[in-house]
Design a protein around this motif. Structure first.
Motif, PDB file in Angstrom:
ATOM      1  N   ILE A 319      -3.983 -20.121 -18.750  1.00 46.28           N
ATOM      2  CA  ILE A 319      -3.090 -19.438 -18.068  1.00 46.28           C
ATOM      3  C   ILE A 319      -3.630 -18.508 -16.942  1.00 46.28           C
ATOM      4  N   GLY A 320      -5.207 -18.881 -16.550  1.00 50.24           N
ATOM      5  CA  GLY A 320      -5.550 -18.426 -15.398  1.00 50.24           C
ATOM      6  C   GLY A 320      -6.247 -16.943 -15.546  1.00 50.24           C
TER       7      GLY A 320
ATOM      8  N   LEU B  50      -1.368 -34.654 -17.283  1.00 54.38           N
ATOM      9  CA  LEU B  50      -0.809 -33.152 -17.335  1.00 54.38           C
ATOM     10  C   LEU B  50      -2.242 -32.418 -17.042  1.00 54.38           C
ATOM     11  N   THR B  51      -3.237 -32.478 -17.456  1.00 48.25           N
ATOM     12  CA  THR B  51      -4.429 -31.610 -17.329  1.00 48.25           C
ATOM     13  C   THR B  51      -4.727 -32.063 -15.633  1.00 48.25           C
ATOM     14  N   ILE B  56      -6.795 -28.566 -14.620  1.00 48.70           N
ATOM     15  CA  ILE B  56      -7.930 -28.443 -15.511  1.00 48.70           C
ATOM     16  C   ILE B  56      -8.819 -29.625 -15.531  1.00 48.70           C
ATOM     17  N   LYS B  83      -8.094 -21.003 -10.572  1.00 48.33           N
ATOM     18  CA  LYS B  83      -7.540 -20.314 -11.692  1.00 48.33           C
ATOM     19  C   LYS B  83      -6.464 -19.403 -11.021  1.00 48.33           C
ATOM     20  N   ARG B  86      -3.475 -21.368 -10.721  1.00 48.88           N
ATOM     21  CA  ARG B  86      -2.888 -21.626 -12.190  1.00 48.88           C
ATOM     22  C   ARG B  86      -2.149 -20.444 -12.701  1.00 48.88           C
ATOM     23  N   ARG B  87      -2.709 -19.501 -12.415  1.00 52.19           N
ATOM     24  CA  ARG B  87      -1.810 -18.073 -12.911  1.00 52.19           C
ATOM     25  C   ARG B  87      -0.598 -17.560 -11.993  1.00 52.19           C
ATOM     26  N   PHE B  92       2.200 -22.955 -18.536  1.00 56.17           N
ATOM     27  CA  PHE B  92       1.908 -23.623 -19.464  1.00 56.17           C
ATOM     28  C   PHE B  92       2.579 -23.322 -20.935  1.00 56.17           C
ATOM     29  N   ALA B 112       0.162 -12.558 -20.047  1.00 55.28           N
ATOM     30  CA  ALA B 112       0.272 -13.374 -18.575  1.00 55.28           C
ATOM     31  C   ALA B 112       0.523 -12.547 -17.368  1.00 55.28           C
ATOM     32  N   ILE B 115      -2.725 -10.454 -16.479  1.00 51.41           N
ATOM     33  CA  ILE B 115      -3.683 -11.284 -15.758  1.00 51.41           C
ATOM     34  C   ILE B 115      -3.360 -11.710 -14.286  1.00 51.41           C
ATOM     35  N   GLU B 117      -2.359  -9.550 -12.154  1.00 50.63           N
ATOM     36  CA  GLU B 117      -2.303  -8.202 -11.434  1.00 50.63           C
ATOM     37  C   GLU B 117      -0.900  -7.523 -11.605  1.00 50.63           C
ATOM     38  N   ARG B 159       6.416 -16.817 -22.047  1.00 45.03           N
ATOM     39  CA  ARG B 159       5.152 -16.411 -21.243  1.00 45.03           C
ATOM     40  C   ARG B 159       4.907 -17.294 -20.031  1.00 45.03           C
TER      41      ARG B 159
END
Lengths: 400, 234
Positions: A319-320, B50-51, B56, B83, B86-87, B92, B112, B115, B117, B159
Motif C-alpha cells: 500500500i506504499g 495484477l502485480t 509490484i 511507492k 502506489r499509495r 489494493f 493507509a 502513510i 501523509e 482501507r
C-alpha cells in the motif's frame, strides 16, 4: 501512528513476559558488575578504614593481606620516632573459622591497640572496646547480638559493639578485639606444645658440654620465653605528620633490616591487582557472556517477531509504505524491549542487592554504561529483523 | 482519459531456455468508474497482470499507464517513485483481507491515510466516516480477530479507497467469503466504482460473482482470450 506501540499493545502479554525474562538476565549482568565493584570495596575496606599512610611489614613480604607477615610489636616505638611519622599503631589480622550454632562460621579478626588507631571505624550499636580483655566489636554482617559470647582460643569473648560493613579482602565480616587478645588467639601455644618446646630446648642445651647446668637452665628459660612470646604483630601502621614526605619516610624505614614499608596506595594495588585480578577477569568474562546471550535472545525475539509480521510488512509495502515506517516499527520494538528489560533488571537488583551474601556496589557509571550497551545491542540485534523485513516483497501480500 | 491503459504488456520470467512467459501481449483499457473482471483458471496469468498493474512486478515488454501517466514502457520509466504512485493512485484489496492484526478496524484504515501523509486527526475522522458509510460504525475499535470475514473485507475495502485512488486492484476479494457476503462485497465495489469514479480491476476465478461487472476479460495461458460486457476494447 506508532505501529511498534500498537503491536506491543496487542501482544502485551508476550512482550511483557519477554521483557521480564530479559530483565532478569540484565539484572544478573548488573549484579555481576556490582559484585566486581563490591570485590574492590571489600578488598579496600580494612585498608581504607585504617586511614594509615604506611604499612610496615616483614621484609620481602607483600603485607598482612597478601601473605604472612610477622614483626615484633615493639618496632612501633622505633617507627613512631622516625621524622615525619605522627603516630604508629600495631595491628594483627587473622581469618578464623569456628563452629557456631552447628554451622561453620568464618570471620576476619582484627586486633588493635585500644590507645592507637586501626580499630572499628564507627559503632552503630553498643559501644567500643573499653576493657583490655575479652570484649569484641563485630561487623553487622556477622549477625551477632550485643552481649552474645563467642569462644576463641582459650577464652570467651563478649560482643559489646556492632560496626558497619567491614569485611576482609575475601569478603569475610570483620571482628575487632584488643591487640593483646588477638595476639593470644593467634600466637598463644597450647600447654602441650609449650611443654614439648621446653623439653626440646632443654635437650638441645644439655648436649652443649661447655655450659654448666645453671647456665643451661638460665638459657633454657630465656630461649623458651622468646619462643613463647605473643608480642608479635602482622603490621605496624603509621600516619604521617602534615607536610611529611611519604617517600622519604618510606625509604628511611626501608633501609632497616628485616622490614618493608608499603605506602597505602601500594597496599591498595597489591590488594586489587594481585588478589582480585582473577576474580575481576572471571566476572568480566561472565558479563560479556551474559551480554552476548542477551544480544542473541533479543535478535531471536526480534527476528521471530519479524517473521510473524511478514504478511503485515508485505501489505504495508504494497500500500506504499516507506521503508522508514517498517524499519521504525522493528527498531522501536527492539529498543523498547531493551529499555523495559533494563528497567526490570534495575528494579530487581535495587530491591535485592543488600540481601546478597557478598557486597554489591552499584556504581551509577556502570549502570549508565550498561544502559548504553543494552541500547547498542538492541539496535544491532534489530538489524537482523530489519534486513529480513526489507527483503520482503510486496507481492507476498497477495494470494491466500 | 483512461484510468488504466495496458498495451502489449508482457512478462517473461527467467532467460534463455528456462524462460517462461507468464503474460503475453495483454492490451486493454479501463475507464474511470468501470468495474472490470479478469477471469481465468489458476496459473493463467491473472495475478501476473495484477502485480504488473499494481507496480509490484516489472513488465518485460509493453506499456502501462495509470491515470494517463505512463509508468512502464519496455520496463519501468526511470525516476519514478513507484511507492508514491502506489499509495496515491492505487488501492489494493486482497483475498484474505490482509488487515493488520494488531490494529483496530479504524486504525487499519488510518494507516493507509497516514502513510500517504494525511494528518492523524484528519485520518481518524476520514477512517471513521468511511467505516460508518460501510455500516461498520459500531466496529471502529474492534480488532480484525473480532470481526467476521465479511466485515474484515469491508474494512479492507475502506482501507483501499481511503486515499481516493484512481485504480483499485482486487485479488480474489470474494474467495474467502460465502456467496451472500461475496455478493455484498461485489455490490459495494460496484457502488464505489460509480461514486468515487475509480476504475476497479478484479482478478477472480469465482464464476458466482461475474454478474455485476461492466466487462470481463478471459485470460488463459498468459493471453487475454476473450472479452464480454457492455463496452471496451481488447
Amino acid at each position: 501512528m506508532n505501529l511498534a506501540l500498537r503491536d506491543i499493545r496487542y501482544h502485551r502479554g508476550r512482550f511483557i513476559l519477554t521483557s521480564i525474562g530479559l530483565g532478569l538476565l540484565l539484572g544478573v549482568v548488573m549484579s555481576m558488575g556490582g559484585i566486581y565493584r563490591g570485590l574492590f570495596a571489600d578488598a579496600l575496606a580494612v585498608l581504607n578504614s585504617t586511614k594509615a599512610d604506611l604499612w610496615v611489614v616483614q621484609q620481602d613480604t607483600n603485607g598482612p593481606f597478601a601473605e604472612n607477615s610477622r614483626i615484633p610489636e615493639d618496632i612501633r616505638y622505633r617507627i613512631a620516632a622516625v621524622p615525619g611519622v605522627a603516630a604508629a599503631a600495631p595491628l594483627s589480622f587473622e581469618t578464623l573459622q569456628i563452629d557456631r550454632q552447628g554451622k561453620p562460621f568464618r570471620f576476619f579478626l582484627i586486633g588493635y591497640d585500644l590507645n592507637g588507631f586501626g580499630g572499628p571505624p564507627a559503632i552503630i550499636a553498643g559501644r567500643s572496646i573499653r576493657q583490655k580483655h575479652y570484649e569484641m566489636v563485630v561487623a553487622k554482617a556477622m549477625k551477632m547480638a550485643l552481649g552474645e559470647k563467642i569462644h576463641l582460643g582459650l577464652h570467651d569473648y563478649t560482643v559489646v559493639g556492632i560496626t558497619g560493613k567491614i569485611v576482609s579482602a575475601s569478603g569475610d565480616p570483620a571482628a575487632y578485639v584488643s591487640l593483646a587478645d588477638a595476639q593470644e588467639i593467634q600466637f598463644q601455644k597450647d600447654n602441650d606444645a609449650i611443654r614439648n618446646d621446653r623439653e626440646r630446648i632443654g635437650a638441645n642445651l644439655s648436649e652443649i658440654q661447655i655450659l654448666t647446668p645453671a647456665q643451661a637452665g638460665y638459657l633454657k628459660q630465656n630461649v623458651a620465653s622468646i619462643a613463647e612470646t605473643t608480642h608479635i604483630v602482622n603490621t605496624v601502621v603509621a600516619r604521617l605528620a602534615p607536610g611529611a614526605d611519604l617517600g622519604e619516610v618510606q625509604e628511611r624505614i626501608g633501609r632497616w633490616n628485616h622490614f618493608r614499608a608499603i605506602s597505602s596506595d601500594e597496599q591498595a594495588t597489591i590488594l586489587t591487582m594481585g588478589m582480585i585480578q582473577k576474580a575481576k577477569m572471571q566476572l568480566g568474562l561472565f558479563r560479556i557472556i551474559l551480554l552476548v546471550i542477551s544480544a542473541v535472545i533479543i535478535s531471536l525475539i526480534i527476528y521471530t517477531s519479524t517473521l510473524d509480521k511478514i504478511r503485515v510488512i508485505a501489505t504495508l509495502k504494497l500500500i506504499g509504505s516507506q521503508n522508514r515506517v517498517i524499519v521504525g516499527m522493528i527498531l522501536q520494538q527492539s529498543l523498547l524491549m531493551g529499555v523495559i528489560a533494563y528497567a526490570v533488571g534495575w528494579i530487581l537488583i535495587s530491591l535485592t542487592y543488600e540481601h546478597f551474601p557478598r557486597r554489591i556496589v552499584l556504581e551509577p557509571f556502570d549502570l549508565q554504561a550498561l544502559f548504553v550497551i543494552v541500547i547498542a545491542i538492541c539496535t544491532i540485534s534489530s538489524l537482523v529483523g530489519i534486513r529480513k523485513a526489507l527483503k520482503v516483497e510486496p507481492a507476498e501480500a497477495l494470494g491466500g | 482519459m483512461y484510468a488504466i491503459e495496458v498495451e502489449r504488456l508482457t512478462k517473461i520470467y527467467g532467460k534463455g531456455e528456462t524462460a517462461v512467459t507468464a503474460l503475453s501481449d495483454a492490451t486493454f483499457q479501463v475507464r474511470p468508474g468501470e468495474l472490470v473482471a479478469i477471469l481465468g483458471p489458476s496459473g493463467s496469468g491473472k495475478t501476473t497482470l495484477l502485480t504488473a498493474i499494481g507496480l509490484i512486478n516489472e513488465p518485460t515488454h509493453g506499456r502501462l499507464a495509470i491515470g494517463g501517466a505512463t509508468i512502464a514502457d519496455e520496463g519501468w520509466l526511470r525516476g519514478l517513485d513507484l511507492k508514491k504512485i502506489r499509495r496515491e493512485r492505487l488501492g489494493f484489496i486482497f483475498q484474505s483481507h490482509n488487515l493488520i492484526p494488531f490494529l483496530t478496524a479504524q486504525e487499519n484504515v488510518m494507516v493507509a491515510l497516514e502513510i500517504n501523509e494525511v494528518g492523524r486527526a484528519e485520518a481518524k475522522k476520514r477512517a471513521g466516516e468511511l467505516l460508518t458509510a460501510l455500516n461498520l460504525g459500531h466496529r471502529l475499535h474492534n480488532y480484525p480477530s473480532a470481526l467476521s470475514g465479511g466485515e474484515c473485507q469491508r474494512v479492507a475495502i475502506a482501507r483501499a479507497i481511503a486515499n481516493r485512488p484512481q485504480v483499485i486492484l482486487a485479488d480474489e476479494p470474494t474467495a474467502a467469503l460465502d456467496t451472500e457476503n461475496g455478493k455484498n462485497v461485489m455490490g459495494l465495489l460496484k457502488k464505489l466504482a460509480v461514486e468515487n469514479h475509480s476504475a476497479i480491476l478484479v482478478v477472480t476465478h469465482d464464476h458466482r460473482m461475474v454478474e455485476g461487472f461492466d466487462r470481463i476479460f478471459q485470460v488463459s495461458d498468459g493471453r487475454i482470450v476473450g472479452e464480454t460486457g457492455n463496452a471496451g476494447s481488447a
